[in-house]
Motif scaffolding. Structure first.
Motif, PDB file in Angstrom:
ATOM      1  N   GLN A 127       0.830  -1.210   0.000  1.00 11.17           N
ATOM      2  CA  GLN A 127       0.000   0.000   0.000  1.00 11.17           C
ATOM      3  C   GLN A 127       0.862   1.257   0.000  1.00 11.17           C
ATOM      4  OE1 GLN A 127      -3.694   0.023  -0.048  1.00 11.17           O
ATOM      5  NE2 GLN A 127      -2.898  -1.867  -0.913  1.00 11.17           N
ATOM      6  N   ARG A 128       1.894   1.264   0.818  1.00  8.81           N
ATOM      7  CA  ARG A 128       2.774   2.437   0.902  1.00  8.81           C
ATOM      8  C   ARG A 128       3.593   2.628  -0.373  1.00  8.81           C
ATOM      9  NH1 ARG A 128       4.723   2.003   7.266  1.00  8.81           N
ATOM     10  NH2 ARG A 128       2.633   2.357   8.110  1.00  8.81           N
ATOM     11  N   MET A 129       3.785   1.549  -1.119  1.00  7.06           N
ATOM     12  CA  MET A 129       4.483   1.648  -2.400  1.00  7.06           C
ATOM     13  C   MET A 129       3.507   1.978  -3.534  1.00  7.06           C
ATOM     14  SD  MET A 129       7.335  -1.409  -2.100  1.00  7.06           S
ATOM     15  CE  MET A 129       8.223  -0.939  -3.593  1.00  7.06           C
ATOM     16  N   GLY A 130       2.236   2.140  -3.183  1.00  6.16           N
ATOM     17  CA  GLY A 130       1.230   2.520  -4.164  1.00  6.16           C
ATOM     18  C   GLY A 130       0.772   1.388  -5.059  1.00  6.16           C
ATOM     19  N   SER A 131       0.754   0.157  -4.514  1.00  8.06           N
ATOM     20  CA  SER A 131       0.395  -1.007  -5.320  1.00  8.06           C
ATOM     21  C   SER A 131      -0.463  -1.978  -4.511  1.00  8.06           C
ATOM     22  CB  SER A 131       1.674  -1.714  -5.782  1.00  8.06           C
ATOM     23  OG  SER A 131       1.364  -2.864  -6.527  1.00  8.06           O
ATOM     24  N   ASP A 132      -1.067  -2.922  -5.221  1.00  9.02           N
ATOM     25  CA  ASP A 132      -1.791  -4.008  -4.563  1.00  9.02           C
ATOM     26  C   ASP A 132      -0.932  -5.264  -4.505  1.00  9.02           C
ATOM     27  OD1 ASP A 132      -4.115  -2.543  -4.137  1.00  9.02           O
ATOM     28  OD2 ASP A 132      -4.902  -3.024  -6.116  1.00  9.02           O
ATOM     29  N   GLU A 133       0.245  -5.212  -5.092  1.00  7.37           N
ATOM     30  CA  GLU A 133       1.139  -6.366  -5.177  1.00  7.37           C
ATOM     31  C   GLU A 133       2.539  -5.964  -4.734  1.00  7.37           C
ATOM     32  OE1 GLU A 133      -0.075  -9.326  -5.876  1.00  7.37           O
ATOM     33  OE2 GLU A 133      -2.044  -8.521  -6.390  1.00  7.37           O
ATOM     34  N   LEU A 134       3.396  -6.974  -4.550  1.00  6.93           N
ATOM     35  CA  LEU A 134       4.797  -6.744  -4.242  1.00  6.93           C
ATOM     36  C   LEU A 134       5.648  -7.323  -5.362  1.00  6.93           C
ATOM     37  CD1 LEU A 134       4.909  -7.645  -0.435  1.00  6.93           C
ATOM     38  CD2 LEU A 134       5.055  -5.369  -1.463  1.00  6.93           C
ATOM     39  N   ASP A 135       6.735  -6.651  -5.687  1.00  2.49           N
ATOM     40  CA  ASP A 135       7.629  -7.081  -6.745  1.00  2.49           C
ATOM     41  C   ASP A 135       9.054  -7.086  -6.199  1.00  2.49           C
ATOM     42  OD1 ASP A 135       9.582  -6.090  -9.079  1.00  2.49           O
ATOM     43  OD2 ASP A 135       7.939  -7.244  -9.968  1.00  2.49           O
ATOM     44  N   ALA A 136       9.718  -8.233  -6.252  1.00  3.42           N
ATOM     45  CA  ALA A 136      11.064  -8.371  -5.687  1.00  3.42           C
ATOM     46  C   ALA A 136      12.053  -7.417  -6.343  1.00  3.42           C
ATOM     47  CB  ALA A 136      11.543  -9.815  -5.815  1.00  3.42           C
ATOM     48  N   GLN A 137      11.971  -7.268  -7.658  1.00  5.15           N
ATOM     49  CA  GLN A 137      12.905  -6.379  -8.352  1.00  5.15           C
ATOM     50  C   GLN A 137      12.697  -4.936  -7.931  1.00  5.15           C
ATOM     51  OE1 GLN A 137      12.225  -7.620 -12.443  1.00  5.15           O
ATOM     52  NE2 GLN A 137      14.016  -8.968 -12.333  1.00  5.15           N
ATOM     53  N   GLU A 138      11.449  -4.531  -7.782  1.00  2.00           N
ATOM     54  CA  GLU A 138      11.148  -3.159  -7.371  1.00  2.00           C
ATOM     55  C   GLU A 138      11.647  -2.892  -5.949  1.00  2.00           C
ATOM     56  OE1 GLU A 138       7.317  -0.160  -6.842  1.00  2.00           O
ATOM     57  OE2 GLU A 138       6.997  -2.144  -7.718  1.00  2.00           O
ATOM     58  N   ILE A 139      11.425  -3.830  -5.048  1.00  2.00           N
ATOM     59  CA  ILE A 139      11.885  -3.661  -3.666  1.00  2.00           C
ATOM     60  C   ILE A 139      13.409  -3.659  -3.610  1.00  2.00           C
ATOM     61  CG2 ILE A 139      11.972  -4.716  -1.367  1.00  2.00           C
ATOM     62  CD1 ILE A 139       9.056  -5.661  -1.880  1.00  2.00           C
ATOM     63  N   ALA A 140      14.039  -4.564  -4.332  1.00  3.65           N
ATOM     64  CA  ALA A 140      15.498  -4.651  -4.343  1.00  3.65           C
ATOM     65  C   ALA A 140      16.130  -3.354  -4.858  1.00  3.65           C
ATOM     66  CB  ALA A 140      15.959  -5.834  -5.197  1.00  3.65           C
ATOM     67  N   ALA A 141      15.449  -2.682  -5.787  1.00  4.60           N
ATOM     68  CA  ALA A 141      15.985  -1.468  -6.403  1.00  4.60           C
ATOM     69  C   ALA A 141      15.697  -0.192  -5.592  1.00  4.60           C
ATOM     70  CB  ALA A 141      15.420  -1.319  -7.811  1.00  4.60           C
ATOM     71  N   GLN A 142      14.893  -0.300  -4.552  1.00  2.00           N
ATOM     72  CA  GLN A 142      14.545   0.885  -3.743  1.00  2.00           C
ATOM     73  C   GLN A 142      15.793   1.481  -3.110  1.00  2.00           C
ATOM     74  OE1 GLN A 142      11.378   2.368  -2.520  1.00  2.00           O
ATOM     75  NE2 GLN A 142      10.641   1.391  -4.395  1.00  2.00           N
ATOM     76  N   ASP A 143      15.805   2.802  -2.985  1.00  2.54           N
ATOM     77  CA  ASP A 143      16.852   3.470  -2.219  1.00  2.54           C
ATOM     78  C   ASP A 143      16.727   2.982  -0.773  1.00  2.54           C
ATOM     79  OD1 ASP A 143      17.147   6.101  -0.260  1.00  2.54           O
ATOM     80  OD2 ASP A 143      18.771   5.878  -1.726  1.00  2.54           O
ATOM     81  N   PRO A 144      17.811   2.455  -0.179  1.00  2.00           N
ATOM     82  CA  PRO A 144      17.718   1.881   1.164  1.00  2.00           C
ATOM     83  C   PRO A 144      17.161   2.851   2.218  1.00  2.00           C
ATOM     84  CG  PRO A 144      19.781   1.229   0.158  1.00  2.00           C
ATOM     85  CD  PRO A 144      19.144   2.228  -0.760  1.00  2.00           C
TER      86      PRO A 144
END
Length: 195
Positions: A48-65
């Motif tokens: 929800q905080r990422m603005g989605s209904d799903e989670l994506d490993a590549q998107e999370i891995a690429a986030q600024d820590p």
């Protein structure tokens, strides 16, 4: 994957866990030093905080820590230790991207045996032997996706009719039984330590 899970005890969060192997894996990662429901609601909060209904490993891995720590730290925090857990979640997602092309379900989908799956789960960042065995039991019991020998590899967590872990929770009644088992185990550990 589509499973009916009741780990977060919140319909939207449980629905995400039931359709997203990554959400389930992250929920298991978060399941330490906080109530189980809080841990397993975490993936839904993150999505929800990422603005989605799903989670994506590549998107999370690429986030600024730093930004990802802030995302987990927003009130209410996703975990008691949002900074440490943000780092672990990103490490888990980076590992999944590197070894499984970001597909969390691939960890168990093509495992030839329970022993192989346990080895794969043990290799995940943030997963020790106990967490790996519990997750293996969860895959076998709740998802019906355990490879041959999964019960043996899961140890006591794989036993039929046991109420030891999240793998045994199907609703509020079984949650109470798991909590009672954990309380008794803590009492026995205290008694043993006192001798």
């Amino acid at each position: 994957m589509h499973a009916t899970l009741r780990l977060a005890q919140q319909p939207e969060a449980d629905a995400l866990l039931g359709r997203s192997p990554l959400a389930l894996m992250i929920g298991m990662l978060l399941d330490q030093q906080v109530p189980m429901e809080w841990a397993f609601a975490g993936p839904y909060t993150i999505a929800q905080r990422m603005g989605s209904d799903e989670l994506d490993a590549q998107e999370i891995a690429a986030q600024d820590p730093e930004r990802f720590v802030e995302l987990l730290s927003q009130k209410p925090a996703v975990h008691r230790y949002p900074g440490a857990m943000a780092k672990r979640i990103q490490q888990l997602c980076q590992y999944l991207v590197e070894h499984y092309d970001g597909d969390a379900e691939a960890v168990w989908r093509d495992a030839d045996s329970g022993a192989e799956l346990l080895k794969r789960l043990n290799a995940l960042p943030g997963y020790g032997k106990q967490k790996a065995q519990i997750f293996l039991a969860l895959v076998g019991k709740r998802l019906g996706a355990g490879p041959e020998g999964w019960r043996e590899a899961a140890g006591g967590y794989g036993e039929e009719g046991a109420y030891r872990s999240v793998a045994d929770i199907t609703g509020p009644e079984s949650l109470d039984k798991v909590r009672a088992h954990k309380q008794e185990a803590k009492r026995q550990a205290k008694r043993s330590a006192g001798k």
